[in-house]
Design a protein around this motif. Sequence first.
Motif, PDB file in Angstrom:
ATOM      1  N   TYR A   1      -0.544  -1.501 -10.423  1.00  0.00           N
ATOM      2  CA  TYR A   1      -1.269  -0.846  -9.329  1.00  0.00           C
ATOM      3  C   TYR A   1      -2.558  -0.236  -9.842  1.00  0.00           C
ATOM      4  CZ  TYR A   1       0.668   3.770 -10.800  1.00  0.00           C
ATOM      5  OH  TYR A   1       1.010   4.905 -11.487  1.00  0.00           O
ATOM      6  N   ASP A   2      -3.496  -0.078  -8.915  1.00  0.00           N
ATOM      7  CA  ASP A   2      -4.779   0.532  -9.231  1.00  0.00           C
ATOM      8  C   ASP A   2      -4.653   2.042  -9.044  1.00  0.00           C
ATOM      9  OD1 ASP A   2      -5.624  -2.082  -9.460  1.00  0.00           O
ATOM     10  OD2 ASP A   2      -6.662  -2.104  -7.524  1.00  0.00           O
ATOM     11  N   SER A  40      -7.733   0.850  -4.748  1.00  0.00           N
ATOM     12  CA  SER A  40      -7.159   2.097  -4.236  1.00  0.00           C
ATOM     13  C   SER A  40      -8.278   3.004  -3.728  1.00  0.00           C
ATOM     14  CB  SER A  40      -6.360   2.807  -5.331  1.00  0.00           C
ATOM     15  OG  SER A  40      -5.223   2.040  -5.695  1.00  0.00           O
ATOM     16  N   ARG A  82      -4.529   6.181  -0.810  1.00  0.00           N
ATOM     17  CA  ARG A  82      -3.801   4.922  -0.672  1.00  0.00           C
ATOM     18  C   ARG A  82      -3.923   4.122  -1.967  1.00  0.00           C
ATOM     19  NH1 ARG A  82      -7.056   5.642   3.322  1.00  0.00           N
ATOM     20  NH2 ARG A  82      -8.430   3.928   2.699  1.00  0.00           N
ATOM     21  N   LEU A  83      -2.801   3.771  -2.551  1.00  0.00           N
ATOM     22  CA  LEU A  83      -2.775   3.011  -3.790  1.00  0.00           C
ATOM     23  C   LEU A  83      -2.496   1.544  -3.501  1.00  0.00           C
ATOM     24  CD1 LEU A  83      -0.738   5.318  -6.212  1.00  0.00           C
ATOM     25  CD2 LEU A  83      -3.210   5.247  -5.831  1.00  0.00           C
ATOM     26  N   HIS A  84      -3.291   0.672  -4.116  1.00  0.00           N
ATOM     27  CA  HIS A  84      -3.064  -0.767  -4.018  1.00  0.00           C
ATOM     28  C   HIS A  84      -2.067  -1.175  -5.092  1.00  0.00           C
ATOM     29  CE1 HIS A  84      -3.906  -5.031  -3.397  1.00  0.00           C
ATOM     30  NE2 HIS A  84      -3.923  -5.141  -4.711  1.00  0.00           N
ATOM     31  N   GLU A  97       0.854  -1.185   0.000  1.00  0.00           N
ATOM     32  CA  GLU A  97       0.000   0.000   0.000  1.00  0.00           C
ATOM     33  C   GLU A  97       0.890   1.235   0.000  1.00  0.00           C
ATOM     34  OE1 GLU A  97      -3.866   0.647   2.374  1.00  0.00           O
ATOM     35  OE2 GLU A  97      -2.388   1.867   3.465  1.00  0.00           O
ATOM     36  N   ASP A 157       1.606  10.591  -9.199  1.00  0.00           N
ATOM     37  CA  ASP A 157       1.430   9.324  -8.476  1.00  0.00           C
ATOM     38  C   ASP A 157       2.413   8.273  -8.972  1.00  0.00           C
ATOM     39  OD1 ASP A 157      -0.687  10.612  -7.247  1.00  0.00           O
ATOM     40  OD2 ASP A 157      -2.252   9.425  -8.222  1.00  0.00           O
ATOM     41  N   ARG A 197      -5.597   5.989  -8.480  1.00  0.00           N
ATOM     42  CA  ARG A 197      -6.471   6.593  -7.471  1.00  0.00           C
ATOM     43  C   ARG A 197      -7.934   6.562  -7.930  1.00  0.00           C
ATOM     44  NH1 ARG A 197      -5.230  12.110  -5.730  1.00  0.00           N
ATOM     45  NH2 ARG A 197      -3.116  11.305  -5.436  1.00  0.00           N
TER      46      ARG A 197
END
Length: 322
Positions: free
Chosen positions: A62-63, A70, A14-16, A6, A86, A65
């Motif tokens: 990553y997903d 995320s 918070r980004l996954h 994270e 990001d 925002r």
Amino acid sequence: MPEHVEVRLPDDVRLHVEAVGPADAEVTVVLLHGWTLDGRAWHRQLADLRQRFGDAVRVVTYDARGHGRSSCMALPTATVAQLGDDLAAVLDEVAPAGRVVLVGHSMGGMTIMEYAHRHPAHFAARTAGLVFVSTTAEGHTHTAYGLSPRIARLIRLAETTGAGVLARCGAWRPPRALLRALRPSIRWMLFGDRCDPHDIRLVTSAVARATLRSIGGFRASIGAQHRLDTLAALAHLPAAALVGDRDRLTPPPCAESIAGALPATELTVCPGAGHMLMMERPDEVNAALGGVLRRVLTAPGAGATAATRADWTGPGRERGTG
């Protein structure tokens, strides 16, 4: 198994993030998904990279925002410029050293361009290769949905109005029942002649995870972005651009203008394919990505052994990309 991380951004979004492969791999490949999608869109590329390159490559997805797993964000930050910031933050957190190859689909490709534009020194120090999949450097200049100009203008007006409404709906997500009803429209908009039922289910699932703020909020900056000048400064990098000739959102002129700005770019036009090339034409996308990655890994000073280089070259030649 993928490593789950994270990444907390300065505005508390918070980004996954998921990473596969050793942290000290020679190259990190970062796969950036498109608008309303999530990192799962790249599952065929992730599997292919692991099979062909093994531990020589670390793969990060990553997903964005407001997408996938995320968290949502304040409406003013629903811009592709913010997505470029990001990306710089994700690289600092997950791949702080070594070379990276950036792969972007649709909004993900625009994210790469914003990263290059807003963080030129950071980009130059890290980036070794680029792959653009069904994306554009000219906003909605060429987007006509495969329809007549008059009908396209009407759809654009309706889309813009609807986006403004959705952007004010915060962290709510689309009702799944509505998305199931809209599945034929989603299929028409995003896919070409053929569509695997699994792929349309995955896309619908991804849209169901996106916040209404992200679905509506990013629309304005996506349509307005123009970064051909930024791309022109990156002509020294190994690169590839792919597009489907049935793409209703980023049609072939979008990829052609990218290739024009990056003269050494390998341009691939996939007959009968739509906007979701990494699903519709995974072999072509994998071959293009593999070609760029082999050029990066075998560049002078890359540190690859001769035997390993032969292993990397073999599969690509079988697919006609060597």
